[in-house]
Design a protein around this motif. Structure first.
Motif, PDB file in Angstrom:
ATOM      1  N   PRO A 255      -9.237   9.682   6.608  1.00  0.00           N
ATOM      2  CA  PRO A 255      -8.385   8.738   5.886  1.00  0.00           C
ATOM      3  C   PRO A 255      -7.186   8.372   6.744  1.00  0.00           C
ATOM      4  CG  PRO A 255      -8.894  10.677   4.555  1.00  0.00           C
ATOM      5  CD  PRO A 255      -9.299  10.995   5.953  1.00  0.00           C
ATOM      6  N   THR A 256      -6.609   7.199   6.491  1.00  0.00           N
ATOM      7  CA  THR A 256      -5.508   6.687   7.303  1.00  0.00           C
ATOM      8  C   THR A 256      -4.224   6.559   6.500  1.00  0.00           C
ATOM      9  OG1 THR A 256      -6.155   4.420   6.775  1.00  0.00           O
ATOM     10  CG2 THR A 256      -7.078   5.388   8.785  1.00  0.00           C
ATOM     11  N   ALA A 257      -3.106   6.743   7.194  1.00  0.00           N
ATOM     12  CA  ALA A 257      -1.778   6.618   6.587  1.00  0.00           C
ATOM     13  C   ALA A 257      -0.905   5.797   7.512  1.00  0.00           C
ATOM     14  CB  ALA A 257      -1.153   8.000   6.382  1.00  0.00           C
ATOM     15  N   THR A 258      -0.055   4.955   6.926  1.00  0.00           N
ATOM     16  CA  THR A 258       0.851   4.162   7.751  1.00  0.00           C
ATOM     17  C   THR A 258       2.127   3.870   6.984  1.00  0.00           C
ATOM     18  OG1 THR A 258       0.891   2.301   9.317  1.00  0.00           O
ATOM     19  CG2 THR A 258       0.163   1.813   7.079  1.00  0.00           C
ATOM     20  N   GLU A 259       3.156   3.453   7.701  1.00  0.00           N
ATOM     21  CA  GLU A 259       4.354   2.911   7.070  1.00  0.00           C
ATOM     22  C   GLU A 259       4.235   1.398   7.067  1.00  0.00           C
ATOM     23  OE1 GLU A 259       9.214   2.471   7.665  1.00  0.00           O
ATOM     24  OE2 GLU A 259       8.155   4.100   8.674  1.00  0.00           O
ATOM     25  N   LEU A 260       4.429   0.805   5.908  1.00  0.00           N
ATOM     26  CA  LEU A 260       4.377  -0.648   5.792  1.00  0.00           C
ATOM     27  C   LEU A 260       5.798  -1.190   5.814  1.00  0.00           C
ATOM     28  CD1 LEU A 260       1.518  -0.911   3.173  1.00  0.00           C
ATOM     29  CD2 LEU A 260       1.414  -1.533   5.597  1.00  0.00           C
ATOM     30  N   LEU A 261       6.098  -1.950   6.844  1.00  0.00           N
ATOM     31  CA  LEU A 261       7.462  -2.403   7.081  1.00  0.00           C
ATOM     32  C   LEU A 261       7.639  -3.875   6.754  1.00  0.00           C
ATOM     33  CD1 LEU A 261      10.263  -1.597   8.129  1.00  0.00           C
ATOM     34  CD2 LEU A 261       9.466  -2.132  10.439  1.00  0.00           C
ATOM     35  N   ASP A 262       6.803  -4.719   7.325  1.00  0.00           N
ATOM     36  CA  ASP A 262       6.888  -6.148   7.036  1.00  0.00           C
ATOM     37  C   ASP A 262       6.056  -6.451   5.796  1.00  0.00           C
ATOM     38  OD1 ASP A 262       6.090  -9.082   7.187  1.00  0.00           O
ATOM     39  OD2 ASP A 262       7.538  -8.948   8.827  1.00  0.00           O
ATOM     40  N   PRO A 263       6.585  -7.168   4.821  1.00  0.00           N
ATOM     41  CA  PRO A 263       5.839  -7.389   3.570  1.00  0.00           C
ATOM     42  C   PRO A 263       4.606  -8.269   3.709  1.00  0.00           C
ATOM     43  CG  PRO A 263       7.912  -8.621   3.569  1.00  0.00           C
ATOM     44  CD  PRO A 263       7.963  -7.711   4.754  1.00  0.00           C
ATOM     45  N   ILE A 264       4.434  -8.933   4.848  1.00  0.00           N
ATOM     46  CA  ILE A 264       3.237  -9.737   5.068  1.00  0.00           C
ATOM     47  C   ILE A 264       2.090  -8.886   5.620  1.00  0.00           C
ATOM     48  CG2 ILE A 264       2.270 -11.657   6.423  1.00  0.00           C
ATOM     49  CD1 ILE A 264       4.967 -13.026   6.248  1.00  0.00           C
ATOM     50  N   THR A 265       2.421  -7.833   6.357  1.00  0.00           N
ATOM     51  CA  THR A 265       1.415  -7.020   7.044  1.00  0.00           C
ATOM     52  C   THR A 265       0.301  -6.502   6.137  1.00  0.00           C
ATOM     53  OG1 THR A 265       3.084  -6.340   8.666  1.00  0.00           O
ATOM     54  CG2 THR A 265       1.103  -5.001   8.516  1.00  0.00           C
ATOM     55  N   PRO A 266       0.597  -6.008   4.925  1.00  0.00           N
ATOM     56  CA  PRO A 266      -0.487  -5.441   4.106  1.00  0.00           C
ATOM     57  C   PRO A 266      -1.663  -6.380   3.882  1.00  0.00           C
ATOM     58  CG  PRO A 266       1.632  -4.872   3.152  1.00  0.00           C
ATOM     59  CD  PRO A 266       1.897  -5.846   4.259  1.00  0.00           C
TER      60      PRO A 266
ATOM     61  N   VAL B 255      -1.296   6.636  11.227  1.00  0.00           N
ATOM     62  CA  VAL B 255      -1.685   5.509  12.081  1.00  0.00           C
ATOM     63  C   VAL B 255      -0.588   4.460  11.913  1.00  0.00           C
ATOM     64  CG1 VAL B 255      -3.513   3.872  12.646  1.00  0.00           C
ATOM     65  CG2 VAL B 255      -4.118   6.082  11.672  1.00  0.00           C
ATOM     66  N   TYR B 256       0.522   4.670  12.607  1.00  0.00           N
ATOM     67  CA  TYR B 256       1.723   3.862  12.413  1.00  0.00           C
ATOM     68  C   TYR B 256       1.793   2.749  13.455  1.00  0.00           C
ATOM     69  CZ  TYR B 256       3.906   6.842   8.845  1.00  0.00           C
ATOM     70  OH  TYR B 256       4.212   7.511   7.677  1.00  0.00           O
ATOM     71  N   PHE B 257       1.814   1.513  12.962  1.00  0.00           N
ATOM     72  CA  PHE B 257       1.833   0.335  13.829  1.00  0.00           C
ATOM     73  C   PHE B 257       3.160  -0.412  13.798  1.00  0.00           C
ATOM     74  CE2 PHE B 257      -2.690   0.384  12.252  1.00  0.00           C
ATOM     75  CZ  PHE B 257      -3.267   0.823  13.427  1.00  0.00           C
ATOM     76  N   GLU B 258       4.040  -0.089  12.867  1.00  0.00           N
ATOM     77  CA  GLU B 258       5.321  -0.788  12.731  1.00  0.00           C
ATOM     78  C   GLU B 258       6.436   0.246  12.789  1.00  0.00           C
ATOM     79  OE1 GLU B 258       5.069  -4.310   9.769  1.00  0.00           O
ATOM     80  OE2 GLU B 258       3.882  -2.706   8.868  1.00  0.00           O
ATOM     81  N   LYS B 259       7.429   0.008  13.606  1.00  0.00           N
ATOM     82  CA  LYS B 259       8.515   0.969  13.780  1.00  0.00           C
ATOM     83  C   LYS B 259       9.858   0.307  13.478  1.00  0.00           C
ATOM     84  CE  LYS B 259       8.036   4.492  14.678  1.00  0.00           C
ATOM     85  NZ  LYS B 259       7.691   5.611  13.761  1.00  0.00           N
ATOM     86  N   PRO B 260      10.540   0.781  12.436  1.00  0.00           N
ATOM     87  CA  PRO B 260      11.887   0.264  12.166  1.00  0.00           C
ATOM     88  C   PRO B 260      12.850   0.748  13.247  1.00  0.00           C
ATOM     89  CG  PRO B 260      11.412   2.127  10.747  1.00  0.00           C
ATOM     90  CD  PRO B 260      10.141   1.831  11.497  1.00  0.00           C
ATOM     91  N   ARG B 261      13.726  -0.107  13.697  1.00  0.00           N
ATOM     92  CA  ARG B 261      14.678   0.264  14.750  1.00  0.00           C
ATOM     93  C   ARG B 261      16.085   0.222  14.189  1.00  0.00           C
ATOM     94  NH1 ARG B 261      11.001   2.563  17.317  1.00  0.00           N
ATOM     95  NH2 ARG B 261      12.757   3.231  18.589  1.00  0.00           N
TER      96      ARG B 261
END
Length: 347
Positions: free
Chosen positions: A139-150, A93-99
């Motif tokens: 269960p859910t999995a994501t990439e955490l990119l911005d340190p505020i998002t968690p 469940v990926y909401f943040e994408k590094p470009r």
């Protein structure tokens, strides 16, 4: 008048709701909290070898259409229930994408897919979507990119990744040390494994860093260290690293660093040359090695959607193919179901 020295390049600065306020607006609830906690315990058991099932983290490269994403989740939940004796399935469940340069940065950053960057609405949609997936028993999995998002969504996440572009980042290693779920660090885009190993070592230890409290106030955060960090092999600029020799080399490097011999192998990204048509064979080879007795391979990752491939973006939203990725190309649902059934049959 003195020279302007602050905010010279800032066009706008929009305050966000505090994490506590958003959590109150879209509450987790006791049943979901129990589910997330139990799923994290299961993941720790998989990482430590106490649970013999094979972990599969599977789902869209990114969530851009929440309705199509929920349709996918319904299908995956039903399949996960049927295969639960052999596979432990977690939905991407990926909401943040590094470009690499520029591009759509994910549902949290641009939920309307129109460049308006309505981050408050993006955070709301992310929490709502995570709750819907959990309610299906996934269960859910994501990439955490911005340190505020968690602070806004981590209470609804069972497993997280630190991506290839950020595994070397001190900020992300510090953040991972305080996260409450298992965290996988990918090898870098060049294929370097040392950075991921160093990241696991750093994140497993106490850290102090600048963060944001639940009230939305800048704060000094001190962690105890995260004992559930591990390495993800995703290939690199010089080729894939899912083959037996690469796995053996990675295990030797982990042993040399005095880290547990546990690996997740990504069948997408550089391991399939970013060609979704090659992803099934990569996944089958990962499963073959596990079935042959390599218990250090505790799981695999797949990028999968309702429809195969990817589509160019931006474009008018009414021209988007429903259930097809607007970021990396994915295998379709039918192929996904076939692969997971095959894996359950041989493991």
């Amino acid at each position: 008048m003195s020279a302007r020295v602050s905010d010279v390049h800032i066009a706008r600065n929009v305050p966000l709701p505090s994490p506590a306020r958003l959590q109150a607006e879209i509450p987790r609830g006791d049943e979901r909290a129990e589910f997330v906690s139990r799923s994290r315990v299961n993941l720790r058991s998989l990482l430590g070898g106490a649970d013999s099932r094979f972990l599969v983290i599977v789902g869209p490269c990114s969530i851009h259409d929440t309705e199509a994403g929920i349709e996918y989740a319904h299908r995956l939940a039903a399949l996960a229930e049927r295969l639960r004796d052999k596979l432990y399935i977690v939905m991407r469940v990926y909401f943040e994408k590094p470009r690499t340069t520029v591009g759509w940065k994910g549902l949290i950053m641009d939920p309307h897919l129109d460049g308006t960057d309505d981050i408050p609405e993006g955070l709301r949609r992310a929490r709502q979507f995570l709750r819907s997936v959990i309610d299906l028993g996934l269960p859910t999995a994501t990439e955490l990119l911005d340190p505020i998002t968690p602070q806004y969504i981590a209470d609804l996440i069972s497993w997280s990744a630190i991506g290839a572009r950020t595994a070397e980042s001190q900020t992300h290693r510090q953040m991972a040390s305080g996260l409450s779920m298992p965290v996988g660090f990918k090898n870098t885009t060049s294929g370097d494994l040392v950075a991921a190993i160093n990241a696991v070592k750093a994140a497993s230890r106490p850290q102090t860093f600048l963060g944001v409290s639940e009230e939305g106030i800048a704060s000094s955060v001190t962690t105890t260290g995260n004992p559930d960090c591990h390495v993800i092999l995703r290939g690199g600029d010089h080729g894939p690293n899912y083959d037996a020799d690469s796995i053996s080399a990675a295990l030797a490097a982990l042993e040399g660093a005095k880290l547990p011999p546990s690996l997740i192998v990504d069948a997408s990204h550089a391991n399939c040359g970013k060609d979704c048509a090659r992803m099934p064979d990569v996944f089958r080879e990962i499963v073959r090695q596990r079935a042959a007795g390599d218990r250090s391979i505790i799981g695999a990752m797949l990028e999968s959607n309702l429809v195969a491939g990817s589509q160019s973006f931006p474009k008018p939203l009414d021209q988007l193919v429903r259930g097809q990725s607007i970021t990396d190309s994915c295998i379709d649902w039918e192929t996904t179901e076939e692969l997971l059934r095959e894996a359950a049959g041989v493991l």
